[in-house]
Scaffold this active site. Structure first.
Site, PDB file in Angstrom:
ATOM      1  N   LYS A 225      -5.990 -12.613  20.076  1.00 14.59           N
ATOM      2  CA  LYS A 225      -6.574 -12.106  21.014  1.00 14.59           C
ATOM      3  C   LYS A 225      -5.777 -10.716  21.583  1.00 14.59           C
ATOM      4  CE  LYS A 225     -10.795 -10.930  24.462  1.00 14.59           C
ATOM      5  NZ  LYS A 225     -11.345 -11.520  25.512  1.00 14.59           N
TER       6      LYS A 225
ATOM      7  N   LYS B 168      -9.246 -11.252  16.844  1.00 18.26           N
ATOM      8  CA  LYS B 168     -10.787 -10.620  17.181  1.00 18.26           C
ATOM      9  C   LYS B 168     -10.006  -9.485  18.025  1.00 18.26           C
ATOM     10  CE  LYS B 168     -13.388 -10.494  21.275  1.00 18.26           C
ATOM     11  NZ  LYS B 168     -13.607 -10.990  22.842  1.00 18.26           N
TER      12      LYS B 168
HETATM   13  C1  PBG Z   1     -14.455 -12.044  27.301  1.00 15.80           C
HETATM   14  C2  PBG Z   1     -14.399 -11.404  25.946  1.00 15.80           C
HETATM   15  C3  PBG Z   1     -14.573 -10.486  25.517  1.00 15.80           C
HETATM   16  C4  PBG Z   1     -15.177 -10.855  24.490  1.00 15.80           C
HETATM   17  C5  PBG Z   1     -15.344 -11.583  24.255  1.00 15.80           C
HETATM   18  N1  PBG Z   1     -15.194 -12.402  25.245  1.00 15.80           N
HETATM   19  C6  PBG Z   1     -14.384  -9.246  26.459  1.00 15.80           C
HETATM   20  C7  PBG Z   1     -13.159  -8.785  27.081  1.00 15.80           C
HETATM   21  O1  PBG Z   1     -11.886  -9.579  26.375  1.00 15.80           O
HETATM   22  O2  PBG Z   1     -12.715  -7.861  27.455  1.00 15.80           O
HETATM   23  C8  PBG Z   1     -15.385  -8.893  23.795  1.00 15.80           C
HETATM   24  C9  PBG Z   1     -16.563  -9.258  22.479  1.00 15.80           C
HETATM   25  C10 PBG Z   1     -16.523  -7.988  21.603  1.00 15.80           C
HETATM   26  O3  PBG Z   1     -16.942  -6.636  22.256  1.00 15.80           O
HETATM   27  O4  PBG Z   1     -17.863  -8.400  20.923  1.00 15.80           O
HETATM   28  N2  PBG Z   1     -13.145 -13.119  27.550  1.00 15.80           N
END
Ligand code: PBG
Length: 416
Positions: A283, A336
């Site tokens: 991520k 992601k």
């Molecule tokens: C938070 C989380 C995020 C997303 C999914 N879980 C945001 C972040 O890490 O700040 C983002 C998903 C998206 O942008 O569609 N743990």
């Protein structure tokens, strides 16, 4: 080829009823065209623009009137087309693309509603609140709008959902304890959904950010450091609470070290051996999450997430995360964002036998929607292509805000 210019070609000339036969010898570079026969029956059929019925074809065959083979010749190019000798090519890859049947026979990747997981934003309210930065997405009332949305998604074959709660500020705290309240919004929603739709698969997000008064995924120390092991302790309580409510797959998106192993142990200790872990393995600290943070009002109150989420410049580092997650017992590895990171999806696909998930995140969704609304692109086609590309890169499942709309197209129905 020059000779062909004197012959009129109608679309029906490609059909089996074509009344004209051309003969050509392969050895002659410019084939000689000879009009052999125009069968009356088939001529009238083609003149009326209609193909013959099966019975007519059979009758013609019994009478010995077999259709002529299609012409071994091509219609001319437009005026000014150069007359050249054909290239001497052994391979002409276009041969395998020449008709819809051949193209679909050789299609390497497919998209199915079964590949999709639909992320859903929920809140305590009764009304559905539109999300400004994500046209078409809403914070859904957990008792009404959410249920409607799940109904509609199931209608087009989407049976997997991941829940993201909007938590009122009053319930947020530095240690995010609301995250493991068994009567909190997420556990309550899971119980309701499981009661109404026992066969759906519910994924949950495991991270503190919706519950943290600092907007970070973990506990923030006085000096601004995100505390790793203490956060993992909270996440274990959060995952167990979600499992207790009936979650099928818990998905740590926090990027703390060692959280997959700790979650596995915590789940097992409570008897949740069958609850899966989908780890957000790679991520990245991405600007593509902007619209999501607006949706949940979960922007970090200070700083950024770069001490736990990965540097977008890094590729090999994803392998370090993947090896750790696999060793710690992850069931699914997630990458992601999605489309800008297809190289990382492919890297994990080639280095692990586990299922790979990809998250087409909020910013990816909003870009396609916005450009579609402005008529700069064809929204539907770009949506389907982006999902296909993520699959081609090696993702088994895709978390996407387009899941219902795309599944509708795959099922041949338009969604609203
Ligand atoms: C938070 C989380 C995020 C997303 C999914 N879980 C945001 C972040 O890490 O700040 C983002 C998903 C998206 O942008 O569609 N743990």
């Amino acid at each position: 080829m020059a000779l062909a210019s004197s012959i009129f070609f109608s679309p029906a000339a490609n059909a089996v009823t074509v009344p004209i036969r051309f003969t050509a010898t392969a050895a002659t570079p410019t084939p000689r065209l000879v009009l052999v026969r125009a069968n009356n029956a088939s001529a009238s059929a083609s003149a009326s623009g209609r193909t013959r019925t099966l019975e007519e074809c059979e009758a013609a065959a019994v009478a010995g009137n077999f259709p002529a083979p299609p012409p071994h010749s091509k219609p001319p190019g437009p005026k000014g087309t150069p007359l050249i000798k054909p290239l001497d090519l052994t391979r002409r890859p276009r041969r395998n693309r020449k008709s819809p049947t051949l193209r679909s026979a050789f299609q390497e990747t497919t998209l199915s509603p079964a590949n999709f997981v639909l992320p859903l934003f929920i809140h305590e309210g009764e009304e559905d609140a539109p999300i400004g930065a994500m046209p078409g997405c809403f914070r859904l009332g957990w008792r009404h709008g959410l249920i409607d949305e799940v109904y509609k998604a199931r209608d087009v074959g989407v049976n997997s959902f991941v829940l993201f709660p909007k938590i009122p500020d009053a319930l947020k705290s530095p240690t995010g304890d609301e995250a493991y309240n068994d009567n909190g919004l997420v556990p309550r929603t899971i119980r309701l959904l499981k009661d109404k739709f026992p066969d759906i698969v519910i994924y949950t997000d495991v991270a503190l950010d919706p519950y943290s008064s600092d907007g970070h995924d973990g506990i923030v120390r006085e000096d601004g450091v995100i505390m790793n092991d203490e956060t993992v302790h909270q996440l274990c309580k959060q995952a167990v609470s979600q499992a207790r409510a009936g979650a099928d797959v818990v998905s740590p998106s926090d990027m703390m070290d060692g959280r997959v192993g700790a979650l596995r142990a915590a789940l097992d200790a409570e008897g949740f051996h069958d609850v899966s872990i989908m780890s957000y393995t790679a991520k990245y600290a991405s600007a593509f999450y902007g619209p999501f943070r607006e949706a949940l009002d979960s922007n970090p109150r200070f700083g950024d997430k770069k001490t736990y989420q990965m540097n977008p410049a890094n590729y090999r580092e994803a392998l370090i995360e993947a090896e750790a997650d696999e060793a710690e017992g992850a069931d699914i590895l997630l990458v992601k964002p999605g489309l800008p990171y297809t190289d990382v999806i492919r890297l994990l696909r080639d280095n692990s036998a586990l299922p790979i998930a990809a998250y087409q995140v909020s910013g990816e969704y909003s870009m396609i929607k916005a450009a579609g609304v402005l008529k700069m692109i064809d929204e539907e086609r770009v949506m389907m292509e982006s999902l296909m590309c993520i699959r081609r890169a090696g993702a088994d499942i895709i978390l996407s805000y387009f899941a219902r709309q795309a599944a509708g197209i795959l099922c041949g129905v338009k969604s609203n």
